[in-house]
Design a protein around this motif. Structure first.
Motif, PDB file in Angstrom:
ATOM      1  N   ASN A  23       1.089  -1.455   0.042  1.00 25.76           N
ATOM      2  CA  ASN A  23      -0.088   0.193  -0.098  1.00 25.76           C
ATOM      3  C   ASN A  23       0.837   1.472   0.140  1.00 25.76           C
ATOM      4  O   ASN A  23       0.749   2.406  -0.356  1.00 25.76           O
ATOM      5  CB  ASN A  23      -0.652  -0.261   1.238  1.00 25.76           C
ATOM      6  CG  ASN A  23      -1.737  -0.911   0.431  1.00 25.76           C
ATOM      7  OD1 ASN A  23      -2.682  -1.249   0.166  1.00 25.76           O
ATOM      8  ND2 ASN A  23      -2.287  -1.729   1.924  1.00 25.76           N
ATOM      9  N   HIS A  50       1.335   2.022  -3.828  1.00 26.79           N
ATOM     10  CA  HIS A  50       0.826   2.237  -4.106  1.00 26.79           C
ATOM     11  C   HIS A  50       0.265   3.529  -4.298  1.00 26.79           C
ATOM     12  O   HIS A  50       0.063   4.853  -5.441  1.00 26.79           O
ATOM     13  CB  HIS A  50      -0.384   1.896  -4.263  1.00 26.79           C
ATOM     14  CG  HIS A  50      -1.309   0.933  -4.985  1.00 26.79           C
ATOM     15  ND1 HIS A  50      -1.158   0.404  -5.534  1.00 26.79           N
ATOM     16  CD2 HIS A  50      -0.501  -1.181  -4.381  1.00 26.79           C
ATOM     17  CE1 HIS A  50      -0.785  -1.482  -6.255  1.00 26.79           C
ATOM     18  NE2 HIS A  50      -0.670  -1.896  -4.964  1.00 26.79           N
ATOM     19  N   GLN A  62       2.789   5.095  -7.002  1.00 24.28           N
ATOM     20  CA  GLN A  62       2.645   5.532  -8.420  1.00 24.28           C
ATOM     21  C   GLN A  62       1.367   5.980  -8.167  1.00 24.28           C
ATOM     22  O   GLN A  62      -0.073   6.475  -9.272  1.00 24.28           O
ATOM     23  CB  GLN A  62       1.710   4.827  -8.199  1.00 24.28           C
ATOM     24  CG  GLN A  62       2.218   3.121  -8.371  1.00 24.28           C
ATOM     25  CD  GLN A  62       1.901   1.581  -8.976  1.00 24.28           C
ATOM     26  OE1 GLN A  62       0.437   1.744  -8.264  1.00 24.28           O
ATOM     27  NE2 GLN A  62       2.927   0.682  -9.134  1.00 24.28           N
ATOM     28  N   ASN A  95      -1.031   6.289  -5.911  1.00 26.19           N
ATOM     29  CA  ASN A  95      -2.723   6.051  -5.808  1.00 26.19           C
ATOM     30  C   ASN A  95      -3.501   5.961  -4.928  1.00 26.19           C
ATOM     31  O   ASN A  95      -3.582   5.464  -4.086  1.00 26.19           O
ATOM     32  CB  ASN A  95      -2.838   4.248  -6.585  1.00 26.19           C
ATOM     33  CG  ASN A  95      -4.463   3.735  -6.127  1.00 26.19           C
ATOM     34  OD1 ASN A  95      -5.220   4.801  -5.851  1.00 26.19           O
ATOM     35  ND2 ASN A  95      -4.476   2.368  -6.449  1.00 26.19           N
ATOM     36  N   ARG A 134      -6.029   4.028  -2.526  1.00 26.06           N
ATOM     37  CA  ARG A 134      -5.090   3.349  -1.606  1.00 26.06           C
ATOM     38  C   ARG A 134      -4.826   3.282  -0.444  1.00 26.06           C
ATOM     39  O   ARG A 134      -4.307   2.695   0.241  1.00 26.06           O
ATOM     40  CB  ARG A 134      -3.966   2.840  -2.056  1.00 26.06           C
ATOM     41  CG  ARG A 134      -4.243   0.890  -3.184  1.00 26.06           C
ATOM     42  CD  ARG A 134      -5.554   0.296  -2.983  1.00 26.06           C
ATOM     43  NE  ARG A 134      -4.218  -0.374  -2.601  1.00 26.06           N
ATOM     44  CZ  ARG A 134      -3.565  -1.512  -3.041  1.00 26.06           C
ATOM     45  NH1 ARG A 134      -3.568  -1.991  -4.283  1.00 26.06           N
ATOM     46  NH2 ARG A 134      -3.642  -2.837  -2.959  1.00 26.06           N
TER      47      ARG A 134
END
Length: 89
Positions: free
Chosen positions: A22, A25, A29, A31, A34
């Motif tokens: 996590n 992520h 990234q 994201n 998450r």
């Protein structure tokens, strides 16, 4: 029964790998979806580790998590502002 409860309180490799996944992520990234999972996993690790940490170590661990949350929140805010600026142009 007691052995099972003690086993649940131990930090397992799966706990670390989920948290690390996590982290990757969210931070690498971007994201942000998450983020709730990351906070939950980090909290679970902290709760499990708190049984073996001194008070000072526990306070420092909570501070590290708080700084991480602030960093992620700032990153999200910057991305939102950047998206707003692109839409406004």
């Amino acid at each position: 029964m007691k052995d099972q409860q003690l086993e649940q309180l131990k930090i397992q490799p799966e706990d670390l790998s989920k948290t690390f996944e996590n982290v990757m992520h969210v931070f690498q990234q971007g994201n942000t979806e998450r983020l709730p999972d990351l906070l939950q996993d980090a909290g679970n690790l902290l709760m499990k580790a708190s049984r073996k940490l001194s008070t000072t170590q526990l306070v420092l661990a909570v501070a590290v998590v708080a700084v991480g949350v602030i960093f992620v929140a700032k990153k999200i805010e910057d991305e939102l502002e950047e998206n707003d600026n692109q839409i406004g142009q």
